[in-house]
Write a protein that holds these residues in place. Sequence first.
Motif, PDB file in Angstrom:
ATOM      1  N   THR A  54      -8.791  -2.964 -11.632  1.00 54.45           N
ATOM      2  CA  THR A  54      -8.288  -3.389 -12.944  1.00 54.45           C
ATOM      3  C   THR A  54      -7.758  -2.205 -13.735  1.00 54.45           C
ATOM      4  O   THR A  54      -6.698  -2.286 -14.389  1.00 54.45           O
ATOM      5  CB  THR A  54      -9.393  -4.106 -13.716  1.00 54.45           C
ATOM      6  OG1 THR A  54      -9.883  -5.217 -12.949  1.00 54.45           O
ATOM      7  CG2 THR A  54      -8.873  -4.628 -15.060  1.00 54.45           C
ATOM      8  N   ASN A  55      -8.467  -1.077 -13.690  1.00 52.89           N
ATOM      9  CA  ASN A  55      -8.022   0.115 -14.416  1.00 52.89           C
ATOM     10  C   ASN A  55      -6.735   0.678 -13.826  1.00 52.89           C
ATOM     11  O   ASN A  55      -5.860   1.164 -14.559  1.00 52.89           O
ATOM     12  CB  ASN A  55      -9.112   1.175 -14.394  1.00 52.89           C
ATOM     13  CG  ASN A  55     -10.349   0.731 -15.144  1.00 52.89           C
ATOM     14  OD1 ASN A  55     -10.271  -0.095 -16.069  1.00 52.89           O
ATOM     15  ND2 ASN A  55     -11.508   1.269 -14.753  1.00 52.89           N
ATOM     16  N   TYR A  67      -1.060  -8.226  -2.331  1.00 57.23           N
ATOM     17  CA  TYR A  67      -2.168  -7.630  -1.569  1.00 57.23           C
ATOM     18  C   TYR A  67      -1.832  -6.204  -1.115  1.00 57.23           C
ATOM     19  O   TYR A  67      -2.648  -5.279  -1.247  1.00 57.23           O
ATOM     20  CB  TYR A  67      -2.479  -8.522  -0.369  1.00 57.23           C
ATOM     21  CG  TYR A  67      -3.438  -7.917   0.622  1.00 57.23           C
ATOM     22  CD1 TYR A  67      -4.814  -7.914   0.396  1.00 57.23           C
ATOM     23  CD2 TYR A  67      -2.971  -7.331   1.803  1.00 57.23           C
ATOM     24  CE1 TYR A  67      -5.690  -7.344   1.311  1.00 57.23           C
ATOM     25  CE2 TYR A  67      -3.829  -6.776   2.721  1.00 57.23           C
ATOM     26  CZ  TYR A  67      -5.191  -6.775   2.461  1.00 57.23           C
ATOM     27  OH  TYR A  67      -6.058  -6.216   3.360  1.00 57.23           O
ATOM     28  N   ASP A  68      -0.647  -5.999  -0.593  1.00 54.23           N
ATOM     29  CA  ASP A  68      -0.249  -4.676  -0.110  1.00 54.23           C
ATOM     30  C   ASP A  68      -0.173  -3.667  -1.252  1.00 54.23           C
ATOM     31  O   ASP A  68      -0.524  -2.490  -1.075  1.00 54.23           O
ATOM     32  CB  ASP A  68       1.092  -4.761   0.603  1.00 54.23           C
ATOM     33  CG  ASP A  68       1.008  -5.577   1.890  1.00 54.23           C
ATOM     34  OD1 ASP A  68      -0.106  -5.650   2.459  1.00 54.23           O
ATOM     35  OD2 ASP A  68       2.039  -6.133   2.308  1.00 54.23           O
ATOM     36  N   GLU A  69       0.286  -4.101  -2.430  1.00 54.27           N
ATOM     37  CA  GLU A  69       0.368  -3.185  -3.573  1.00 54.27           C
ATOM     38  C   GLU A  69      -1.020  -2.749  -4.028  1.00 54.27           C
ATOM     39  O   GLU A  69      -1.232  -1.573  -4.361  1.00 54.27           O
ATOM     40  CB  GLU A  69       1.115  -3.867  -4.723  1.00 54.27           C
ATOM     41  CG  GLU A  69       2.602  -4.077  -4.450  1.00 54.27           C
ATOM     42  CD  GLU A  69       3.274  -4.859  -5.550  1.00 54.27           C
ATOM     43  OE1 GLU A  69       4.525  -4.835  -5.612  1.00 54.27           O
ATOM     44  OE2 GLU A  69       2.560  -5.507  -6.355  1.00 54.27           O
ATOM     45  N   ILE A  70      -1.977  -3.679  -4.042  1.00 51.91           N
ATOM     46  CA  ILE A  70      -3.351  -3.331  -4.423  1.00 51.91           C
ATOM     47  C   ILE A  70      -3.956  -2.345  -3.429  1.00 51.91           C
ATOM     48  O   ILE A  70      -4.589  -1.340  -3.807  1.00 51.91           O
ATOM     49  CB  ILE A  70      -4.214  -4.599  -4.519  1.00 51.91           C
ATOM     50  CG1 ILE A  70      -3.715  -5.501  -5.654  1.00 51.91           C
ATOM     51  CG2 ILE A  70      -5.685  -4.236  -4.736  1.00 51.91           C
ATOM     52  CD1 ILE A  70      -3.888  -4.929  -7.028  1.00 51.91           C
ATOM     53  N   VAL A  71      -3.751  -2.602  -2.139  1.00 50.59           N
ATOM     54  CA  VAL A  71      -4.314  -1.715  -1.099  1.00 50.59           C
ATOM     55  C   VAL A  71      -3.731  -0.310  -1.213  1.00 50.59           C
ATOM     56  O   VAL A  71      -4.450   0.696  -1.155  1.00 50.59           O
ATOM     57  CB  VAL A  71      -4.048  -2.316   0.297  1.00 50.59           C
ATOM     58  CG1 VAL A  71      -4.420  -1.307   1.380  1.00 50.59           C
ATOM     59  CG2 VAL A  71      -4.837  -3.596   0.480  1.00 50.59           C
ATOM     60  N   LEU A  73      -2.351   1.093  -3.864  1.00 54.68           N
ATOM     61  CA  LEU A  73      -2.734   1.704  -5.135  1.00 54.68           C
ATOM     62  C   LEU A  73      -4.135   2.320  -5.055  1.00 54.68           C
ATOM     63  O   LEU A  73      -4.366   3.451  -5.497  1.00 54.68           O
ATOM     64  CB  LEU A  73      -2.674   0.646  -6.243  1.00 54.68           C
ATOM     65  CG  LEU A  73      -2.718   1.149  -7.688  1.00 54.68           C
ATOM     66  CD1 LEU A  73      -1.517   2.022  -7.989  1.00 54.68           C
ATOM     67  CD2 LEU A  73      -2.779  -0.033  -8.651  1.00 54.68           C
ATOM     68  N   VAL A  74      -5.072   1.575  -4.493  1.00 55.60           N
ATOM     69  CA  VAL A  74      -6.444   2.086  -4.379  1.00 55.60           C
ATOM     70  C   VAL A  74      -6.522   3.227  -3.367  1.00 55.60           C
ATOM     71  O   VAL A  74      -7.250   4.209  -3.556  1.00 55.60           O
ATOM     72  CB  VAL A  74      -7.400   0.939  -3.998  1.00 55.60           C
ATOM     73  CG1 VAL A  74      -8.828   1.466  -3.829  1.00 55.60           C
ATOM     74  CG2 VAL A  74      -7.380  -0.145  -5.059  1.00 55.60           C
ATOM     75  N   LYS A  75      -5.770   3.134  -2.289  1.00 57.58           N
ATOM     76  CA  LYS A  75      -5.789   4.191  -1.276  1.00 57.58           C
ATOM     77  C   LYS A  75      -5.256   5.506  -1.831  1.00 57.58           C
ATOM     78  O   LYS A  75      -5.821   6.581  -1.571  1.00 57.58           O
ATOM     79  CB  LYS A  75      -4.968   3.768  -0.065  1.00 57.58           C
ATOM     80  CG  LYS A  75      -4.964   4.782   1.059  1.00 57.58           C
ATOM     81  CD  LYS A  75      -4.163   4.293   2.257  1.00 57.58           C
ATOM     82  CE  LYS A  75      -4.169   5.335   3.367  1.00 57.58           C
ATOM     83  NZ  LYS A  75      -3.376   4.895   4.541  1.00 57.58           N
ATOM     84  N   ASP A  76      -4.178   5.441  -2.616  1.00 62.18           N
ATOM     85  CA  ASP A  76      -3.634   6.663  -3.214  1.00 62.18           C
ATOM     86  C   ASP A  76      -4.613   7.286  -4.203  1.00 62.18           C
ATOM     87  O   ASP A  76      -4.614   8.507  -4.411  1.00 62.18           O
ATOM     88  CB  ASP A  76      -2.311   6.358  -3.910  1.00 62.18           C
ATOM     89  CG  ASP A  76      -1.224   5.976  -2.926  1.00 62.18           C
ATOM     90  OD1 ASP A  76      -1.378   6.290  -1.729  1.00 62.18           O
ATOM     91  OD2 ASP A  76      -0.224   5.343  -3.346  1.00 62.18           O
ATOM     92  N   HIS A  77      -5.449   6.447  -4.797  1.00 66.81           N
ATOM     93  CA  HIS A  77      -6.426   6.955  -5.768  1.00 66.81           C
ATOM     94  C   HIS A  77      -7.660   7.540  -5.084  1.00 66.81           C
ATOM     95  O   HIS A  77      -8.120   8.630  -5.446  1.00 66.81           O
ATOM     96  CB  HIS A  77      -6.841   5.829  -6.717  1.00 66.81           C
ATOM     97  CG  HIS A  77      -7.888   6.247  -7.703  1.00 66.81           C
ATOM     98  ND1 HIS A  77      -7.608   7.046  -8.794  1.00 66.81           N
ATOM     99  CD2 HIS A  77      -9.228   5.995  -7.744  1.00 66.81           C
ATOM    100  CE1 HIS A  77      -8.730   7.266  -9.475  1.00 66.81           C
ATOM    101  NE2 HIS A  77      -9.721   6.633  -8.855  1.00 66.81           N
ATOM    102  N   LEU A  78      -8.191   6.835  -4.117  1.00 69.87           N
ATOM    103  CA  LEU A  78      -9.433   7.275  -3.468  1.00 69.87           C
ATOM    104  C   LEU A  78      -9.181   8.222  -2.296  1.00 69.87           C
ATOM    105  O   LEU A  78     -10.036   9.066  -1.991  1.00 69.87           O
ATOM    106  CB  LEU A  78     -10.222   6.067  -2.963  1.00 69.87           C
ATOM    107  CG  LEU A  78     -10.735   5.106  -4.042  1.00 69.87           C
ATOM    108  CD1 LEU A  78     -11.482   3.948  -3.388  1.00 69.87           C
ATOM    109  CD2 LEU A  78     -11.651   5.820  -5.026  1.00 69.87           C
ATOM    110  N   GLN A  79      -8.069   8.073  -1.635  1.00 72.59           N
ATOM    111  CA  GLN A  79      -7.782   8.908  -0.467  1.00 72.59           C
ATOM    112  C   GLN A  79      -6.392   9.524  -0.589  1.00 72.59           C
ATOM    113  O   GLN A  79      -5.454   9.127   0.120  1.00 72.59           O
ATOM    114  CB  GLN A  79      -7.865   8.080   0.818  1.00 72.59           C
ATOM    115  CG  GLN A  79      -9.247   7.547   1.133  1.00 72.59           C
ATOM    116  CD  GLN A  79      -9.240   6.685   2.372  1.00 72.59           C
ATOM    117  OE1 GLN A  79      -9.221   5.457   2.295  1.00 72.59           O
ATOM    118  NE2 GLN A  79      -9.255   7.336   3.531  1.00 72.59           N
ATOM    119  N   PRO A  80      -6.221  10.487  -1.496  1.00 75.80           N
ATOM    120  CA  PRO A  80      -4.904  11.132  -1.620  1.00 75.80           C
ATOM    121  C   PRO A  80      -4.570  11.894  -0.341  1.00 75.80           C
ATOM    122  O   PRO A  80      -5.452  12.366   0.381  1.00 75.80           O
ATOM    123  CB  PRO A  80      -5.080  12.073  -2.809  1.00 75.80           C
ATOM    124  CG  PRO A  80      -6.543  12.326  -2.887  1.00 75.80           C
ATOM    125  CD  PRO A  80      -7.214  11.065  -2.435  1.00 75.80           C
TER     126      PRO A  80
END
Length: 514
Positions: A54-55, A67-71, A73-80
Amino acid sequence: MSIGKIKEFDIKNGTWSAYIERMEMYFKVNNVKSELHLPTLIATVGDEAYELITNLTSPKKPSELTYDEIVTLVKDHLQPAPSVLAERYRFRQKRQGSECLSDYVAELKKAARFCKFESALNDNLRDQFVCGIKSDEIRQRLFAEDDDLSFTNAVKKATTLEAAIKDSAAVDVSAGTANNVGTTAGADAVHAINAAGDRRINTSGYGGRGGNRTRGARGRGGSPWRSAGGGAHHCGGCGGSGHTYQTCKFRSYECSRYRRMGHLRRVCPELMTEKSRADQTNFHQLCGKTDKDKVDELPLEPLQEEDFHHLCLRDYPLVRIPVSVNNRILSMEVDTGAAAACISSETYDTYFRDIPLLPPATNFTFYDGTPLNPVGMIKPKVRYGVTEKELELFVIKDGKYPIIGRHWLTELKTGIAELVDCHNLSVGSTNVQLNNNIKMLCDRYKELFEGGLGRYTGGKATLRLRPGTVPVFHRARPLPYALRARVDAELDAMLRDGIIESVDCSDWASRWYR
């Protein structure tokens, strides 16, 4: 009914890419339609992960994205994406430690995930695998292979060799244990010399420290030990007691001296054989004494690795100077601890037999007070440089090198004796009397010896700040009342020496005491 179960995602300890891979397998095995992928992900990801999503999607809602955009987005944040150069550097630093080869291969593959070797992955894995192997024996065997050796074949050959070395060490230890059973009396008889009645000394090749040890068979993998006085066995892998070799945790270790698998260096049979050969002569000399002094047998103790702080005196050669004695050049050792010049009786017989010996005018003593009586003395003509004098030369029986002492060093004006009197401190006075050379240096650079702090005169120092830097003014820390007088005195001294200076105001201030 659905197959499998997807748990909530752990942000702190979980891996997002692995979680998504399991999620996609869940979609496939349960025939989840593509329009339900995003709702299923949001429903199973958990409260903490959903708050993060959400943030990241704000001001939009997660349901407004695909679905692909969420995946992504989170991957770039947690696993740069990591630096390829940094990952390859870590990959090149991988070396086998205490783990087995299989675990080492898994660590190598893990380190190569983000190196982007692409088509050269297997070649890089093979090269690093061979270079990082701990065993020199296995590495040499792999070096002997053809250039087209693949990574898979290299791993297969290395693991086979590792298993063969371990099995060979186990077989050698078993053979050593079998040979050690019936040798209690024989080994004691071989390694003991009756030098004084019922006194028996067991010499197992370790100096006085090993008087109670008897070794069994000399297997390559190490053999169990036992004490000469009883039947207690000691492990052939580490030398300890209380356990057998089969249960020793050092069975898989490699000897750091000969790279043999199955034992530590301190119980290496080959190393013990070398020490036994080197020390056997000294031991027989010790045991062959006819006095009644008792030589105590020492208990079993762990062997030491090496004397790392061994001082080899051969690294410090003798200091000699050539001196003409009766027109013969002698290379004489400089000894400022000796008062007179000395030669051996052999040197006297070779070069100065034509000069009659005179009775010595004095006697000498060694450092420990042992008296040393010269055979006699002669008074030859001695020349060093331009100085020539007739000086006393003492002849010592069984001497070695010609020695020049303080007497000749001073009379021949060699300059060596003057170094001792470089700084002459008078008792009860602080005045230092220096020789002319040092006094000249002090006069030339007197500003260095005036006391106090010096001052850098090489140029002006500047502090470079980043553009747009904002001055920082920190409030001074409070100072205890008992220390204020001492701090004020120190600040006054620094102000007096020019280290600091007083200002009315400043945009910058550090956290000094007030």
